[in-house]
Design a protein around this motif. Structure first.
Motif, short mmCIF file in Angstrom:
data_model
loop_
_atom_site.label_atom_id
_atom_site.label_comp_id
_atom_site.label_asym_id
_atom_site.label_seq_id
_atom_site.Cartn_x
_atom_site.Cartn_y
_atom_site.Cartn_z
N VAL A 15 -11.73 32.67 -23.18
CA VAL A 15 -12.02 33.24 -24.51
C VAL A 15 -10.76 33.83 -25.13
CG1 VAL A 15 -14.49 33.67 -24.18
CG2 VAL A 15 -12.82 35.36 -23.36
N ARG A 16 -9.64 33.17 -24.96
CA ARG A 16 -8.39 33.69 -25.51
C ARG A 16 -8.47 33.93 -27.01
NH1 ARG A 16 -3.04 30.72 -23.36
NH2 ARG A 16 -2.20 32.19 -24.90
N GLY A 17 -9.25 33.13 -27.70
CA GLY A 17 -9.38 33.29 -29.14
C GLY A 17 -10.07 34.57 -29.55
N SER A 18 -10.82 35.18 -28.62
CA SER A 18 -11.51 36.44 -28.92
C SER A 18 -10.72 37.66 -28.48
CB SER A 18 -12.88 36.46 -28.22
OG SER A 18 -13.71 35.42 -28.69
N LEU A 19 -9.57 37.43 -27.83
CA LEU A 19 -8.73 38.52 -27.35
C LEU A 19 -7.43 38.57 -28.13
CD1 LEU A 19 -9.06 37.82 -23.50
CD2 LEU A 19 -10.39 39.46 -24.84
N THR A 20 -6.82 39.74 -28.16
CA THR A 20 -5.48 39.83 -28.73
C THR A 20 -4.48 39.24 -27.73
OG1 THR A 20 -5.12 42.04 -27.79
CG2 THR A 20 -6.07 41.91 -30.01
N THR A 21 -3.33 38.88 -28.24
CA THR A 21 -2.28 38.35 -27.36
C THR A 21 -1.93 39.35 -26.27
OG1 THR A 21 -1.35 37.04 -29.17
CG2 THR A 21 0.10 37.51 -27.30
N GLU A 22 -1.90 40.62 -26.63
CA GLU A 22 -1.55 41.65 -25.64
C GLU A 22 -2.55 41.72 -24.49
OE1 GLU A 22 0.28 42.88 -29.56
OE2 GLU A 22 -1.62 42.04 -28.87
N VAL A 23 -3.84 41.61 -24.81
CA VAL A 23 -4.86 41.66 -23.75
C VAL A 23 -4.72 40.46 -22.83
CG1 VAL A 23 -7.34 41.59 -23.26
CG2 VAL A 23 -6.48 43.03 -25.12
N TRP A 24 -4.57 39.26 -23.41
CA TRP A 24 -4.43 38.07 -22.57
C TRP A 24 -3.19 38.14 -21.70
CZ3 TRP A 24 -5.66 34.33 -19.69
CH2 TRP A 24 -4.74 33.33 -19.35
N GLU A 25 -2.06 38.56 -22.26
CA GLU A 25 -0.83 38.62 -21.49
C GLU A 25 -0.92 39.64 -20.37
OE1 GLU A 25 2.30 39.26 -24.29
OE2 GLU A 25 2.45 37.13 -24.82
N THR A 26 -1.65 40.72 -20.60
CA THR A 26 -1.84 41.71 -19.55
C THR A 26 -2.63 41.12 -18.38
OG1 THR A 26 -1.79 43.54 -21.14
CG2 THR A 26 -2.80 43.98 -19.01
N LYS A 27 -3.72 40.42 -18.68
CA LYS A 27 -4.53 39.79 -17.62
C LYS A 27 -3.73 38.73 -16.88
CE LYS A 27 -8.46 41.85 -18.84
NZ LYS A 27 -9.10 42.87 -17.99
N ASN A 28 -3.03 37.90 -17.63
CA ASN A 28 -2.30 36.80 -17.02
C ASN A 28 -1.13 37.31 -16.17
OD1 ASN A 28 -1.93 33.93 -16.71
ND2 ASN A 28 -0.13 34.11 -18.01
N THR A 29 -0.39 38.28 -16.68
CA THR A 29 0.73 38.84 -15.92
C THR A 29 0.25 39.52 -14.65
OG1 THR A 29 2.00 39.17 -17.97
CG2 THR A 29 2.68 40.44 -16.03
N THR A 30 -0.88 40.20 -14.73
CA THR A 30 -1.44 40.84 -13.54
C THR A 30 -1.71 39.81 -12.46
OG1 THR A 30 -2.47 42.61 -14.84
CG2 THR A 30 -3.39 42.19 -12.66
N TRP A 31 -2.32 38.69 -12.83
CA TRP A 31 -2.63 37.64 -11.87
C TRP A 31 -1.36 37.02 -11.28
CZ3 TRP A 31 -5.66 35.81 -8.46
CH2 TRP A 31 -5.58 34.48 -8.03
N LEU A 32 -0.38 36.74 -12.10
CA LEU A 32 0.86 36.12 -11.63
C LEU A 32 1.64 37.05 -10.71
CD1 LEU A 32 2.04 34.36 -14.92
CD2 LEU A 32 0.93 33.31 -12.94
N THR A 33 1.69 38.33 -11.08
CA THR A 33 2.39 39.30 -10.24
C THR A 33 1.67 39.51 -8.92
OG1 THR A 33 3.15 40.41 -12.26
CG2 THR A 33 3.40 41.61 -10.19
#
Length: 346
Positions: free
Chosen positions: A99-117
């Motif tokens: 649901v990236r379209g329903s989230l701000t870029t900042e929210v998505w990047e936070t979730k994605n960076t958390t997973w990658l780290t």
């Protein structure tokens, strides 16, 4: 809002909150393991922690011994444990991506960076070499996710479903921690030793970031009754049952539809009961029976939210189901898995 979008947002929030809650419990347990104690007491402490999430049988089926090393492996990185930190953060990220379209870029990047780290931390076995540092990182990433959501998202229905998932999961977790911890305290007659009782109650408060708050509210010795009152009936305590139910009621009102009247009434009933409750009456009834009823109501509320707003869920479990909140989460996510190909909830 489409039910599928609401479903992803709701479970994204629940998984993120669950990862944080698991990190909180593990962190307190790791700190306590550094204190002088017998091997039997240390093992019982780890069993108690597994009991909060009702994962004891699943753990015993996979591990032949019970120690800090095995429990950390099971609760942090085990892919077969749907409530492990890695499983929860993976599921949160997959829901966010859907649901990236329903989230701000900042929210998505936070979730994605958390997973990658997280992948880097798991590869380096940071949770074994520096468990305290790793668990603080998990909590920090959850705080960041929540802060970015509050600070960047438009407060429409998408925001409301995120908040709904967060506070329903938090209410379930607080009730479970209270139930298991207080039963453990009573069962081992720890109340006979004031120093040991203080440490256990302080650990319980720290597991929900309430130690400083307790000192501010009561300015006195830590007692069982006051800890229960703070975590059940104090509306200004962010992780108390009454604060969580206030947020659930508020966000349900924002997303109400033609089907949700019964679900709203149940949430308002739970909130109203907490508003009028007295800690003396709760303790007279018995904390375990009270919290068991509360967890059953939370499970019923989760069923209602799924039925009224989200993807179709599995049939409701009978009232006598031993783990209402946890089992409901599992059954709902099993249905999700068929349509989302994502991790089951625990």
């Amino acid at each position: 809002m489409l039910s599928r979008t609401a479903d992803h947002l709701y479970w994204m929030a629940r998984y993120t909150e669950r990862a944080e809650n698991t990190a909180r419990m593990l962190d307190v347990r790791v700190q306590y393991s550094l204190m002088p104690q017998s091997a039997a007491a240390e093992q019982q402490g780890w069993r108690t922690m597994l009991g909060v999430s009702e994962l004891q049988s699943q753990f015993d089926a996979k591990y032949s011994t019970l120690s800090q090393k095995e429990v950390l492996d099971f609760m942090v990185r085990d892919p077969d444990n749907p409530s492990s930190i890695a499983s929860c953060l993976r599921a949160a990220r997959e829901n966010a991506r859907a649901v990236r379209g329903s989230l701000t870029t900042e929210v998505w990047e936070t979730k994605n960076t958390t997973w990658l780290t997280l992948q880097q931390h798991l590869k380096s076995r940071m949770f074994e070499t520096h468990p305290g540092k790793f668990l603080e990182w998990v909590k920090y990433r959850s705080h960041m996710s929540r802060g970015v959501t509050l600070g960047t998202m438009f407060q429409d229905e998408a925001f409301n479903f995120i908040r709904l998932g967060t506070f329903l999961e938090r209410a379930d977790n607080t009730a479970r921690i209270l139930d298991v911890k207080f039963r453990f305290l009573d069962a081992d007659a720890i109340r006979a030793d004031a120093q040991v009782e203080f440490y256990y109650l302080a650990a319980l408060l720290r597991s929900v970031s309430a130690f400083e708050t307790y000192r501010k509210v009561y300015r006195d010795a830590i007692t069982l009754n006051r800890v229960a009152e703070l975590l059940i009936l104090q509306p200004k305590m962010p992780r108390s049952l009454i604060a969580c139910m206030c947020a659930v009621v508020t966000n349900l009102q924002e997303v109400r539809n033609d089907l949700s009247q019964d679900t709203e009434r149940l949430a308002e009933k739970l909130y109203g009961e907490l508003q009028s409750a007295q800690i003396g009456d709760i303790l007279q009834e018995g904390l375990h029976p009270y919290l068991t009823r509360f967890l059953a109501s939370i499970a019923e509320l989760g069923n209602g939210i799924g039925r009224d707003f989200l993807l179709p869920v599995a049939p409701e479990l009978p009232e006598e189901a031993p783990a209402p909140g946890q089992t409901q989460t599992q059954s709902q996510t099993q249905t999700q898995t068929q349509t989302q190909t994502q991790t089951q909830a625990g």
